[in-house]
Design an enzyme around this catalytic site. Structure first.
Site, PDB file in Angstrom:
ATOM      1  N   LYS A 173      -0.003 -43.835  32.841  1.00 43.72           N
ATOM      2  CA  LYS A 173       1.265 -43.848  33.588  1.00 43.72           C
ATOM      3  C   LYS A 173       1.089 -44.582  34.926  1.00 43.72           C
ATOM      4  O   LYS A 173       1.884 -45.434  35.284  1.00 43.72           O
ATOM      5  CB  LYS A 173       1.752 -42.405  33.839  1.00 43.72           C
ATOM      6  CG  LYS A 173       1.933 -41.583  32.569  1.00 43.72           C
ATOM      7  CD  LYS A 173       2.436 -40.174  32.857  1.00 43.72           C
ATOM      8  CE  LYS A 173       1.457 -39.291  33.596  1.00 43.72           C
ATOM      9  NZ  LYS A 173       0.226 -38.960  32.855  1.00 43.72           N
ATOM     10  N   ARG A 186     -12.488 -42.825  34.755  1.00 44.62           N
ATOM     11  CA  ARG A 186     -11.586 -43.357  35.800  1.00 44.62           C
ATOM     12  C   ARG A 186     -12.250 -43.370  37.182  1.00 44.62           C
ATOM     13  O   ARG A 186     -12.942 -42.431  37.581  1.00 44.62           O
ATOM     14  CB  ARG A 186     -10.322 -42.513  35.880  1.00 44.62           C
ATOM     15  CG  ARG A 186      -9.451 -42.903  37.081  1.00 44.62           C
ATOM     16  CD  ARG A 186      -8.076 -42.357  37.046  1.00 44.62           C
ATOM     17  NE  ARG A 186      -8.039 -40.942  36.766  1.00 44.62           N
ATOM     18  CZ  ARG A 186      -6.934 -40.296  36.411  1.00 44.62           C
ATOM     19  NH1 ARG A 186      -5.796 -40.945  36.295  1.00 44.62           N
ATOM     20  NH2 ARG A 186      -6.973 -39.010  36.173  1.00 44.62           N
ATOM     21  N   ARG A 245       7.882 -32.764  34.583  1.00 47.78           N
ATOM     22  CA  ARG A 245       6.772 -32.289  33.773  1.00 47.78           C
ATOM     23  C   ARG A 245       7.050 -30.948  33.117  1.00 47.78           C
ATOM     24  O   ARG A 245       6.203 -30.409  32.422  1.00 47.78           O
ATOM     25  CB  ARG A 245       5.588 -32.113  34.707  1.00 47.78           C
ATOM     26  CG  ARG A 245       4.336 -32.823  34.286  1.00 47.78           C
ATOM     27  CD  ARG A 245       3.443 -32.722  35.497  1.00 47.78           C
ATOM     28  NE  ARG A 245       2.095 -32.969  35.224  1.00 47.78           N
ATOM     29  CZ  ARG A 245       1.451 -34.047  35.651  1.00 47.78           C
ATOM     30  NH1 ARG A 245       2.100 -35.003  36.274  1.00 47.78           N
ATOM     31  NH2 ARG A 245       0.180 -34.157  35.454  1.00 47.78           N
ATOM     32  N   ARG A 266      -5.979 -29.395  32.027  1.00 49.91           N
ATOM     33  CA  ARG A 266      -4.824 -30.286  32.253  1.00 49.91           C
ATOM     34  C   ARG A 266      -4.169 -30.654  30.920  1.00 49.91           C
ATOM     35  O   ARG A 266      -2.948 -30.699  30.804  1.00 49.91           O
ATOM     36  CB  ARG A 266      -5.271 -31.550  32.991  1.00 49.91           C
ATOM     37  CG  ARG A 266      -5.592 -31.286  34.451  1.00 49.91           C
ATOM     38  CD  ARG A 266      -6.399 -32.414  35.054  1.00 49.91           C
ATOM     39  NE  ARG A 266      -5.695 -33.675  35.054  1.00 49.91           N
ATOM     40  CZ  ARG A 266      -6.310 -34.856  35.161  1.00 49.91           C
ATOM     41  NH1 ARG A 266      -7.618 -34.919  35.281  1.00 49.91           N
ATOM     42  NH2 ARG A 266      -5.598 -35.957  35.154  1.00 49.91           N
ATOM     43  N   ARG A 281     -11.746 -38.807  40.855  1.00 49.35           N
ATOM     44  CA  ARG A 281     -10.834 -37.709  41.191  1.00 49.35           C
ATOM     45  C   ARG A 281     -11.479 -36.366  40.913  1.00 49.35           C
ATOM     46  O   ARG A 281     -12.164 -36.202  39.920  1.00 49.35           O
ATOM     47  CB  ARG A 281      -9.539 -37.862  40.375  1.00 49.35           C
ATOM     48  CG  ARG A 281      -8.402 -38.389  41.230  1.00 49.35           C
ATOM     49  CD  ARG A 281      -7.216 -38.785  40.439  1.00 49.35           C
ATOM     50  NE  ARG A 281      -6.655 -37.706  39.631  1.00 49.35           N
ATOM     51  CZ  ARG A 281      -5.537 -37.827  38.924  1.00 49.35           C
ATOM     52  NH1 ARG A 281      -4.875 -38.973  38.955  1.00 49.35           N
ATOM     53  NH2 ARG A 281      -5.082 -36.830  38.203  1.00 49.35           N
TER      54      ARG A 281
HETATM   55  P1  AP5 Z   1      -4.073 -43.729  34.617  1.00 49.97           P
HETATM   56  O1  AP5 Z   1      -3.107 -44.861  34.690  1.00 49.97           O
HETATM   57  O2  AP5 Z   1      -4.667 -43.232  35.888  1.00 49.97           O
HETATM   58  O3  AP5 Z   1      -3.433 -42.536  33.750  1.00 49.97           O
HETATM   59  P2  AP5 Z   1      -2.301 -41.502  34.113  1.00 49.97           P
HETATM   60  O4  AP5 Z   1      -1.442 -41.318  32.916  1.00 49.97           O
HETATM   61  O5  AP5 Z   1      -1.620 -41.873  35.386  1.00 49.97           O
HETATM   62  O6  AP5 Z   1      -3.206 -40.212  34.269  1.00 49.97           O
HETATM   63  P3  AP5 Z   1      -3.278 -39.076  35.379  1.00 49.97           P
HETATM   64  O7  AP5 Z   1      -4.545 -38.355  35.146  1.00 49.97           O
HETATM   65  O8  AP5 Z   1      -3.032 -39.627  36.768  1.00 49.97           O
HETATM   66  O9  AP5 Z   1      -2.074 -38.215  34.981  1.00 49.97           O
HETATM   67  P4  AP5 Z   1      -1.879 -36.757  35.300  1.00 49.97           P
HETATM   68  O10 AP5 Z   1      -0.505 -36.629  34.823  1.00 49.97           O
HETATM   69  O11 AP5 Z   1      -2.839 -35.790  34.775  1.00 49.97           O
HETATM   70  O12 AP5 Z   1      -2.171 -36.674  36.880  1.00 49.97           O
HETATM   71  P5  AP5 Z   1      -1.219 -36.597  38.151  1.00 49.97           P
HETATM   72  O13 AP5 Z   1      -1.864 -37.305  39.234  1.00 49.97           O
HETATM   73  O14 AP5 Z   1       0.178 -36.921  37.792  1.00 49.97           O
HETATM   74  O15 AP5 Z   1      -5.245 -44.161  33.611  1.00 49.97           O
HETATM   75  C1  AP5 Z   1      -6.327 -43.298  33.346  1.00 49.97           C
HETATM   76  C2  AP5 Z   1      -7.597 -44.140  33.099  1.00 49.97           C
HETATM   77  O16 AP5 Z   1      -7.408 -44.923  31.908  1.00 49.97           O
HETATM   78  C3  AP5 Z   1      -7.894 -45.151  34.222  1.00 49.97           C
HETATM   79  O17 AP5 Z   1      -9.273 -45.241  34.395  1.00 49.97           O
HETATM   80  C4  AP5 Z   1      -7.338 -46.494  33.689  1.00 49.97           C
HETATM   81  O18 AP5 Z   1      -8.065 -47.581  34.185  1.00 49.97           O
HETATM   82  C5  AP5 Z   1      -7.521 -46.328  32.186  1.00 49.97           C
HETATM   83  N1  AP5 Z   1      -6.472 -46.982  31.399  1.00 49.97           N
HETATM   84  C6  AP5 Z   1      -5.137 -46.945  31.641  1.00 49.97           C
HETATM   85  N2  AP5 Z   1      -4.468 -47.614  30.693  1.00 49.97           N
HETATM   86  C7  AP5 Z   1      -5.429 -48.090  29.818  1.00 49.97           C
HETATM   87  C8  AP5 Z   1      -5.365 -48.853  28.611  1.00 49.97           C
HETATM   88  N3  AP5 Z   1      -4.189 -49.251  28.096  1.00 49.97           N
HETATM   89  N4  AP5 Z   1      -6.520 -49.135  27.975  1.00 49.97           N
HETATM   90  C9  AP5 Z   1      -7.733 -48.692  28.459  1.00 49.97           C
HETATM   91  N5  AP5 Z   1      -7.845 -47.969  29.615  1.00 49.97           N
HETATM   92  C10 AP5 Z   1      -6.697 -47.668  30.275  1.00 49.97           C
HETATM   93  O19 AP5 Z   1      -1.239 -35.009  38.431  1.00 49.97           O
HETATM   94  C11 AP5 Z   1      -2.368 -34.358  38.960  1.00 49.97           C
HETATM   95  C12 AP5 Z   1      -2.039 -32.888  39.196  1.00 49.97           C
HETATM   96  O20 AP5 Z   1      -0.981 -32.762  40.145  1.00 49.97           O
HETATM   97  C13 AP5 Z   1      -1.563 -32.105  37.971  1.00 49.97           C
HETATM   98  O21 AP5 Z   1      -2.629 -31.629  37.188  1.00 49.97           O
HETATM   99  C14 AP5 Z   1      -0.741 -30.992  38.637  1.00 49.97           C
HETATM  100  O22 AP5 Z   1      -1.577 -29.986  39.145  1.00 49.97           O
HETATM  101  C15 AP5 Z   1      -0.088 -31.701  39.806  1.00 49.97           C
HETATM  102  N6  AP5 Z   1       1.235 -32.267  39.472  1.00 49.97           N
HETATM  103  C16 AP5 Z   1       1.565 -33.587  39.483  1.00 49.97           C
HETATM  104  N7  AP5 Z   1       2.840 -33.754  39.134  1.00 49.97           N
HETATM  105  C17 AP5 Z   1       3.342 -32.516  38.894  1.00 49.97           C
HETATM  106  C18 AP5 Z   1       4.614 -32.041  38.470  1.00 49.97           C
HETATM  107  N8  AP5 Z   1       5.642 -32.877  38.226  1.00 49.97           N
HETATM  108  N9  AP5 Z   1       4.773 -30.715  38.308  1.00 49.97           N
HETATM  109  C19 AP5 Z   1       3.768 -29.852  38.558  1.00 49.97           C
HETATM  110  N10 AP5 Z   1       2.533 -30.228  38.948  1.00 49.97           N
HETATM  111  C20 AP5 Z   1       2.319 -31.561  39.113  1.00 49.97           C
END
Ligand code: AP5
Length: 243
Positions: A27, A152, A102, A196, A185
């Site tokens: 994402k 990552r 979410r 997660r 991270r």
């Molecule tokens: P990346 O693009 O970083 O993936 P992502 O989908 O953004 O993954 P996240 O881990 O950031 O999502 P998340 O939803 O768990 O975390 P968030 O920060 O929102 O890519 C991942 C890796 O893959 C990278 O190394 C990249 O290079 C590689 N990659 C990408 N695309 C690729 C491809 N096509 N091919 C090969 N490699 C690829 O949330 C963190 C925490 O915050 C949550 O756990 C929760 O506690 C809290 N939180 C956040 N939002 C909310 C909400 N709305 N409600 C409640 N709690 C929340």
């Protein structure tokens, strides 16, 4: 032709774009390319929360424990945060939501905000008709997600995302753009990743049904190189309301 397309993307209404998918689906990676193409802001609730935790704000103190364990932060905290951000002027043409909504209550809250407060009023003032939401679900298989998350690395200065397996920096652990030392991270440890993914299955996946029922969900195959996916998402953003 390329120049014309780019200009069109910059001037047209983009509306609310939601990138939906499990941790590690890509994402954030996709959002960073899309904001360049469409010139609208990325709103990552994960990034805003991490920034608050790092600065030790009241909000950050409340969110810290949930994030460290892989659980979701409360709807109340997250919706309040998003509401403040969406009311900023740079969101007027649209925005890319990354990691929000979410839960079903977050999605219902967002629907109400967009319909009653956001697009109707702002766009009525601007003489436009409003733009529907496009929800893009990035589908990636489980083992690939694990590899992506454990590999990552992110740049603390510019936010660029790398992967030691799939998208490595030119020099190990150093950002290609600004030379900063890359970081892992805190929630990308295996025991937190499992939690997660569990939170995703139980609390976030039901959202797919919610948006499918409203005819707004578009699935893309995320098991491909990042550059192969972004064009498909861009096309959904441009034509999703007519599909
Ligand atoms: P990346 O693009 O970083 O993936 P992502 O989908 O953004 O993954 P996240 O881990 O950031 O999502 P998340 O939803 O768990 O975390 P968030 O920060 O929102 O890519 C991942 C890796 O893959 C990278 O190394 C990249 O290079 C590689 N990659 C990408 N695309 C690729 C491809 N096509 N091919 C090969 N490699 C690829 O949330 C963190 C925490 O915050 C949550 O756990 C929760 O506690 C809290 N939180 C956040 N939002 C909310 C909400 N709305 N409600 C409640 N709690 C929340």
């Amino acid at each position: 032709m390329q120049a014309e397309t780019t200009t069109a993307k910059k001037t047209s209404q983009v509306g609310a774009v939601i990138l939906f998918g499990p941790p590690g689906a890509g994402k954030g990676t996709q959002a960073k390319q899309l904001i360049q193409m469409f010139q609208v802001p990325q709103i990552s609730t994960g990034d805003i929360l991490r920034d608050n935790v790092a600065r030790g704000t009241e909000l950050g103190k409340k969110a810290k424990e949930c994030m460290a364990s892989g659980a979701l932060v409360s709807d109340e905290i997250v919706c309040g945060m998003v509401s403040d951000r969406l009311r900023q002027e740079d969101c007027a043409r649209g925005f890319i939501l990354d990691g929000f909504p979410r839960t079903v209550p977050q999605a219902e809250w967002l629907d109400t905000l967009l319909q009653e407060e956001f697009f109707q009023k702002r766009h009525a003032r601007a003489g436009a008709t409003g733009v529907p939401q496009v929800v893009v679900s990035i589908v990636v298989e489980y083992n690939q997600l694990l590899q992506r998350l454990t590999g990552r690395r992110t740049c603390p200065t510019c936010g660029r995302i790398y992967n030691v397996h799939f998208q490595p920096p030119r020099v190990a652990d150093v950002c290609d753009v600004d030379g900063s030392r890359l970081e892992t991270r805190r929630d990308d440890r295996e025991e937190v990743i499992v939690e997660r993914l569990k939170a995703y299955e139980e609390q976030t996946l039901p959202l797919a049904k919610y948006y499918r029922g409203k005819g707004r969900l578009f699935e893309v195959d995320g098991n491909r190189p990042a550059d192969a996916i972004v064009g498909e998402i861009a096309s959904l953003i441009e034509h999703g309301d007519r599909l």
